[in-house]
Write a protein that holds these residues in place. Structure first.
Motif, PDB file in Angstrom:
ATOM      1  N   GLU A   1      -4.440  16.594 -86.480  1.00  0.00           N
ATOM      2  CA  GLU A   1      -3.710  17.919 -86.861  1.00  0.00           C
ATOM      3  C   GLU A   1      -2.858  18.334 -85.544  1.00  0.00           C
ATOM      4  O   GLU A   1      -1.729  18.807 -86.036  1.00  0.00           O
ATOM      5  N   LEU A   2      -3.370  18.076 -84.452  1.00  0.00           N
ATOM      6  CA  LEU A   2      -2.539  18.576 -83.344  1.00  0.00           C
ATOM      7  C   LEU A   2      -1.238  17.840 -83.196  1.00  0.00           C
ATOM      8  O   LEU A   2      -0.116  18.360 -83.013  1.00  0.00           O
ATOM      9  N   ALA A   3      -1.175  16.395 -83.414  1.00  0.00           N
ATOM     10  CA  ALA A   3      -0.083  15.893 -83.264  1.00  0.00           C
ATOM     11  C   ALA A   3       0.913  16.221 -84.092  1.00  0.00           C
ATOM     12  O   ALA A   3       2.230  15.839 -84.112  1.00  0.00           O
ATOM     13  N   MET A   4       0.446  16.699 -85.342  1.00  0.00           N
ATOM     14  CA  MET A   4       1.612  17.202 -86.381  1.00  0.00           C
ATOM     15  C   MET A   4       2.443  18.282 -85.924  1.00  0.00           C
ATOM     16  O   MET A   4       3.740  18.497 -86.290  1.00  0.00           O
TER      17      MET A   4
ATOM     18  N   PHE B   1       0.321   9.333 -78.918  1.00  0.00           N
ATOM     19  CA  PHE B   1      -0.336   8.704 -79.783  1.00  0.00           C
ATOM     20  C   PHE B   1       0.183   7.377 -80.251  1.00  0.00           C
ATOM     21  O   PHE B   1      -0.497   6.475 -80.581  1.00  0.00           O
ATOM     22  N   THR B   2       1.592   7.482 -81.057  1.00  0.00           N
ATOM     23  CA  THR B   2       2.643   5.957 -81.312  1.00  0.00           C
ATOM     24  C   THR B   2       2.138   5.060 -80.223  1.00  0.00           C
ATOM     25  O   THR B   2       1.998   3.715 -80.421  1.00  0.00           O
TER      26      THR B   2
ATOM     27  N   MET C   1       4.790  14.953 -90.612  1.00  0.00           N
ATOM     28  CA  MET C   1       4.194  13.652 -90.434  1.00  0.00           C
ATOM     29  C   MET C   1       2.956  13.604 -91.077  1.00  0.00           C
ATOM     30  O   MET C   1       2.037  14.520 -91.245  1.00  0.00           O
ATOM     31  N   SER C   2       2.656  12.617 -92.142  1.00  0.00           N
ATOM     32  CA  SER C   2       1.631  12.464 -92.809  1.00  0.00           C
ATOM     33  C   SER C   2       0.691  11.592 -91.938  1.00  0.00           C
ATOM     34  O   SER C   2       0.765  11.069 -91.066  1.00  0.00           O
ATOM     35  N   GLU C   3      -0.462  11.798 -92.590  1.00  0.00           N
ATOM     36  CA  GLU C   3      -1.790  11.017 -92.008  1.00  0.00           C
ATOM     37  C   GLU C   3      -1.322   9.515 -91.802  1.00  0.00           C
ATOM     38  O   GLU C   3      -1.787   8.713 -90.998  1.00  0.00           O
TER      39      GLU C   3
ATOM     40  N   ASN D   1      -4.593  25.553 -75.508  1.00  0.00           N
ATOM     41  CA  ASN D   1      -4.962  24.871 -74.174  1.00  0.00           C
ATOM     42  C   ASN D   1      -4.314  23.569 -74.197  1.00  0.00           C
ATOM     43  O   ASN D   1      -4.948  22.691 -74.678  1.00  0.00           O
ATOM     44  N   LEU D   2      -3.070  23.514 -73.406  1.00  0.00           N
ATOM     45  CA  LEU D   2      -2.467  22.223 -73.487  1.00  0.00           C
ATOM     46  C   LEU D   2      -3.079  21.087 -72.881  1.00  0.00           C
ATOM     47  O   LEU D   2      -3.117  19.777 -73.365  1.00  0.00           O
ATOM     48  N   LEU D   3      -3.848  21.310 -71.736  1.00  0.00           N
ATOM     49  CA  LEU D   3      -4.490  20.452 -71.092  1.00  0.00           C
ATOM     50  C   LEU D   3      -5.741  19.815 -71.844  1.00  0.00           C
ATOM     51  O   LEU D   3      -5.678  18.650 -71.988  1.00  0.00           O
ATOM     52  N   ALA D   4      -6.380  20.739 -72.737  1.00  0.00           N
ATOM     53  CA  ALA D   4      -7.506  20.151 -73.539  1.00  0.00           C
ATOM     54  C   ALA D   4      -6.925  19.366 -74.482  1.00  0.00           C
ATOM     55  O   ALA D   4      -7.689  18.572 -74.871  1.00  0.00           O
ATOM     56  N   ARG D   5      -5.863  19.440 -75.000  1.00  0.00           N
ATOM     57  CA  ARG D   5      -5.380  18.836 -76.288  1.00  0.00           C
ATOM     58  C   ARG D   5      -5.085  17.404 -75.658  1.00  0.00           C
ATOM     59  O   ARG D   5      -5.302  16.291 -76.265  1.00  0.00           O
TER      60      ARG D   5
END
Length: 337
Positions: A215-218, A227-228, A1-3, A186-190
Motif C-alpha cells: 500500500e505504501l509503495a502505491m 521494491f522493483t 499501480m496494481s498489486e 514516518n519515512l524512516l519506518a517505511r
C-alpha cells in the motif's frame, strides 16, 4: 499501480536485505543512487535546504596506510555535496563488538579525508550509520539512537565532525508489531519495513509487512522503485547465488563464533576448577561453586520462561515471574522459533 505490477514473485523468493551483499546491491549501486539519497535523508532526518541532494560513492577500503596497518572494508561509503563522508554498515550477526568497531571505522574515515601536507581544519565531518539485526543498547527501547560529542554538564556540542547512528531492527520490528509506529507519516519506518520483511535466519517472510509495503509503495515513488530493484535482484540467478553464498558464510561464521565462545567458556571453567584444586584455594572453590550455582539458576529460569510462554503468558508477565528483563525473555522465546 496494481498489486499484480508490484508482486511479480512469490514472497518466499525475496532475498533478505539485512544480508550485507543484498543491502549493498540495492543501496550501494550507482544506478540506484536516487534510492540511496532518499534512504539517507530518512535516517538523518534531513529535508528542504538541509537535505542530501547528491552523493558520490567512495572507495570502501580504509586503513592499510602502513605495512602492518589494519585494513577495513566498509559496506557503503559516500561523499555528499556538502563534503560530508557517510558510512553505512549493515550487521546481521551480533559479534558483541559493534560499538568499538564503529568508533574504529569512524576514526579511519575521518582520518582518510586529511591529505598529506594539509591542515587539520580540512578534515571533513564523518557520519557512521549502523543497522543492526540485534539489540545494542539495553538502556533504551528506542530503535534509532544518535550520538555526538557533547560537553558533560551543559550539553553543548564540541563540534559537528562526529555523528553516529545505531538502528536496531529487533526493536523496530517489535514496535511495529505493537502498532506504535506509523510508516505513513514516518519515512524512516517505511524504509526499515523494507529491510525487516524477510528474516533469512528464521526462513520467514512477514506477510503483514508486505501488505503494508504494498500500500505504501502505491503512494511512494522511490519506495516503489526500491521494491522493483529488490525483486529484480531476487529473480536474478547470478545475484541470488551470490546472496546465498554470502548468507551461508555469515551463518557458518556465526555458528563457529558460538562454538568458540562455548568452548572458551567451558575451558575457562575447567581451568578455573583445576587451578582451584591444585592451589587448594578456598576462594577459588567458592567462586567456582557460585558460578556453577548461577549457571544452574539461569538454565532453570530459561526452562521456566519456555514453559510459561507455552502457557500463553505475556513477555512482561514472564519477566515479572522470573526476575529477568524483557530483552532476556524475548531472546529465550526467540530460540523456540
Amino acid at each position: 499501480m496494481s498489486e499484480r505490477a508490484l508482486r511479480r514473485i512469490p514472497l518466499e523468493k525475496f532475498i533478505d536485505l539485512k544480508v550485507d551483499y543484498a543491502f549493498k546491491q540495492l543501496f550501494g549501486s550507482e544506478q540506484n543512487k536516487e534510492i540511496t539519497v532518499v534512504f539517507l535523508n530518512a535516517i538523518l532526518q534531513r529535508s528542504g535546504r538541509h537535505a542530501i541532494k547528491e552523493i558520490a560513492f567512495a572507495s570502501q577500503e580504509v586503513g592499510g596506510e602502513y605495512q602492518d596497518d589494519k585494513q577495513s572494508r566498509l559496506d557503503i561509503l559516500v561523499k555528499t555535496q556538502e563534503e560530508e563522508l557517510i558510512n553505512v554498515e549493515i550487521q546481521l550477526t551480533n559479534q558483541y563488538d559493534m560499538v568499538k568497531r564503529t568508533l574504529f571505522y569512524w576514526s579511519r574515515i575521518y582520518n582518510s579525508s586529511l591529505q598529506k601536507g594539509m591542515g587539520y581544519n580540512t578534515l571533513l565531518p564523518a557520519i557512521t550509520i549502523n543497522i543492526c539485526n540485534f539489540d545494542v543498547f539495553n538502556q533504551t527501547d528506542s530503535f534509532h539512537n544518535t550520538f555526538h560529542l557533547y560537553e558533560k554538564d551543559e550539553k553543548f556540542r564540541m563540534d559537528d565532525v562526529l555523528e553516529i547512528h545505531f538502528i536496531e531492527m529487533t526493536k523496530f520490528i517489535k514496535l511495529w508489531h505493537q502498532k506504535t509506529l506509523d510508516p505513513w507519516n514516518n519515512l524512516l519506518a517505511r524504509w526499515l519495513l523494507l529491510l525487516g520483511m524477510v528474516d533469512a535466519r528464521k526462513k520467514k517472510v512477514y506477510n503483514e509487512i508486505y501488505k503494508e509495503l504494498e500500500e505504501l509503495a502505491m503512494r511512494d515513488e522511490q519506495l516503489q522503485e526500491a521494491f522493483t530493484v529488490w525483486q529484480d535482484l531476487s529473480q536474478s540467478p547470478e545475484e541470488f547465488l551470490a546472496y546465498q553464498s554470502r548468507l551461508k558464510y555469515i551463518l557458518d561464521e556465526e555458528a563457529k563464533f558460538d562454538d568458540v565462545k562455548h568452548m572458551a567458556e567451558k575451558k575457562g571453567l575447567e581451568e578455573g576448577r583445576q587451578k582451584g584444586l591444585e592451589q587448594g584455594l578456598e576462594r577459588g572453590l567458592e567462586q567456582g561453586l557460585e558460578r556453577g550455582l548461577e549457571q544452574g539458576k539461569l538454565l532453570e529460569k530459561e526452562e521456566t520462561v519456555k514453559r510459561l510462554f507455552k502457557l500463553s503468558l505475556t513477555v512482561e508477565q514472564i519477566a515479572e515471574a522470573t526476575s529477568l528483563d524483557t530483552h532476556a525473555v524475548e531472546r529465550i522465546i526467540g530460540e523456540l522459533s
